[in-house]
Write an enzyme that holds these catalytic residues in place. Structure first.
Site, PDB file in Angstrom:
ATOM      1  N   LYS A 124     118.523 111.038   1.561  1.00  0.00           N
ATOM      2  CA  LYS A 124     119.902 111.397   1.205  1.00  0.00           C
ATOM      3  C   LYS A 124     120.712 111.238   2.494  1.00  0.00           C
ATOM      4  O   LYS A 124     121.058 112.206   3.178  1.00  0.00           O
ATOM      5  CB  LYS A 124     119.968 112.813   0.637  1.00  0.00           C
ATOM      6  CG  LYS A 124     121.290 113.110  -0.072  1.00  0.00           C
ATOM      7  CD  LYS A 124     121.184 114.403  -0.877  1.00  0.00           C
ATOM      8  CE  LYS A 124     122.548 114.913  -1.291  1.00  0.00           C
ATOM      9  NZ  LYS A 124     123.295 114.061  -2.209  1.00  0.00           N
TER      10      LYS A 124
HETATM   11  C1  LIG Z   1     123.437 109.249  -5.183  1.00  0.00           C
HETATM   12  C2  LIG Z   1     122.831 110.454  -5.836  1.00  0.00           C
HETATM   13  N1  LIG Z   1     121.901 110.284  -6.787  1.00  0.00           N
HETATM   14  C3  LIG Z   1     121.342 111.335  -7.414  1.00  0.00           C
HETATM   15  C4  LIG Z   1     121.702 112.617  -7.117  1.00  0.00           C
HETATM   16  C5  LIG Z   1     121.075 113.774  -7.833  1.00  0.00           C
HETATM   17  O1  LIG Z   1     120.274 114.512  -6.958  1.00  0.00           O
HETATM   18  P1  LIG Z   1     120.027 116.054  -7.144  1.00  0.00           P
HETATM   19  O2  LIG Z   1     119.705 116.264  -8.595  1.00  0.00           O
HETATM   20  O3  LIG Z   1     118.856 116.329  -6.264  1.00  0.00           O
HETATM   21  O4  LIG Z   1     121.269 116.759  -6.766  1.00  0.00           O
HETATM   22  C6  LIG Z   1     122.663 112.847  -6.131  1.00  0.00           C
HETATM   23  C7  LIG Z   1     123.067 114.205  -5.753  1.00  0.00           C
HETATM   24  O5  LIG Z   1     122.601 114.702  -4.772  1.00  0.00           O
HETATM   25  C8  LIG Z   1     123.226 111.739  -5.475  1.00  0.00           C
HETATM   26  O6  LIG Z   1     124.174 111.912  -4.539  1.00  0.00           O
END
Ligand SMILES: Cc1ncc(COP(=O)(O)O)c(C=O)c1O
Length: 291
Positions: free
Chosen positions: A160
């Site tokens: 991330k």
């Molecule tokens: C690009 C992206 N994909 C998917 C997600 C979903 O991730 P999560 O469910 O861990 O928040 C997020 C959010 O964090 C994101 O920014």
């Protein structure tokens, strides 16, 4: 936006490199490696009733995101959990959002930054969920982005990492400019990937289909919703999904910490009717986060 406090000018406390400091003092210098070269990873978490949902999973992902960029976050996941809980408490947050962020500092200013200190901050703010389940059920509209999620050899796609959001912001701005709420991004192969900050699911013949997360984030909400669907006896299929297959989907929804479970009623030429499966998973998710 009128009435919205800027994020750098608020009361409260931010945890910064090991201690809680006044919100307005949590600053970095303009010559910060993370700002110039994208050496920055972060998390997004939600607080429900004073408790951070899946806190340990998020803190562990933050540490892992750093490792994928060759950045050792200088605190353990357990220490980040404790810092987060302290920050939530110090700010009296009941329903809110948490933003931990780690970045390379200012000791060196060039591509190489071997000597740069790695910093960590945790900020929290109040962010109740304003949507009633019924408002959610109206569904949102997505365009299809011109930008594609990169090949895992082009970028550290399992991290991330701040840099990966450059194309998300560009996609989302274009979508909003055209009157859509969000944008669906395909991947480098032309397969359906995800939205700009959330994963995507489709109901096809009563089963739940979702792209295999091999070049984008395997969201914590995604994993949670898959478990909730399976607990209901709904078959979940993780596979490569081509955009023309959306024609046979009856329901569609996004999942993410911020999005929670958000039905979609339109993607490009395809329309969906938020229905029974979306409604059930919204209810199950809402019950779980407040359990
Ligand atoms: C690009 C992206 N994909 C998917 C997600 C979903 O991730 P999560 O469910 O861990 O928040 C997020 C959010 O964090 C994101 O920014």
């Amino acid at each position: 936006m009128a009435g919205v406090l800027p994020f750098d000018d608020r009361d409260g406390f931010i945890w910064f490199d090991g201690a809680l400091i006044p919100w307005r003092d949590a600053k970095v210098h303009v010559l910060t490696h993370g700002l110039h070269y994208g050496s920055c990873v972060f998390e997004g978490e939600r607080v429900y009733g004073g408790k951070v949902f899946k806190l340990a999973e998020h803190s562990e992902r933050l540490v892992k995101s750093g490792e994928l960029l060759g950045m050792k976050v200088p605190f353990t996941a357990a220490e980040i959990d404790a810092a987060t809980n302290d920050t939530v408490k110090a700010n009296g947050i009941v329903d809110g959002y948490v933003r931990p962020v780690a970045w390379r500092g200012s000791e060196m200013m060039g591509v190489a930054a071997q000597a740069n200190r790695i910093h960590l901050a945790v900020a929290v703010w109040s962010w109740p969920s304003y949507w009633s389940p019924e408002a959610r059920m109206r569904g949102i509209r997505l365009n299809i982005s011109e930008w594609r999620r990169p090949h895992p050899q082009t970028a550290p796609t399992a991290s991330k990492a701040a840099g990966l959001y450059m194309i998300c912001t560009m996609s989302k701005h274009k979508a909003e400019g055209e009157g859509f709420e969000d944008s669906l991004m395909l991947d480098w192969r032309g397969q359906v990937a995800e939205a700009t900050g959330a994963n995507v699911f489709f109901v096809m013949d009563g089963e739940l289909h979702t792209p295999t997360p091999d070049c984008f984030l395997n969201g914590i909400t995604r994993q949670t919703v898959i478990a909730l669907a399976k607990a209901r006896g709904i078959k979940v299929v993780e596979r490569a999904i081509m955009p023309d297959e959306l024609a046979k989907a009856t329901e569609c929804f996004l999942t993410g910490t911020a999005a929670e479970v958000t039905p979609v009623r339109e993607i490009g030429p395809h329309t969906f009717t938020p229905g029974e499966i979306s409604r059930a998973l919204i209810a199950d998710y809402e019950a779980l986060v407040r359990a």
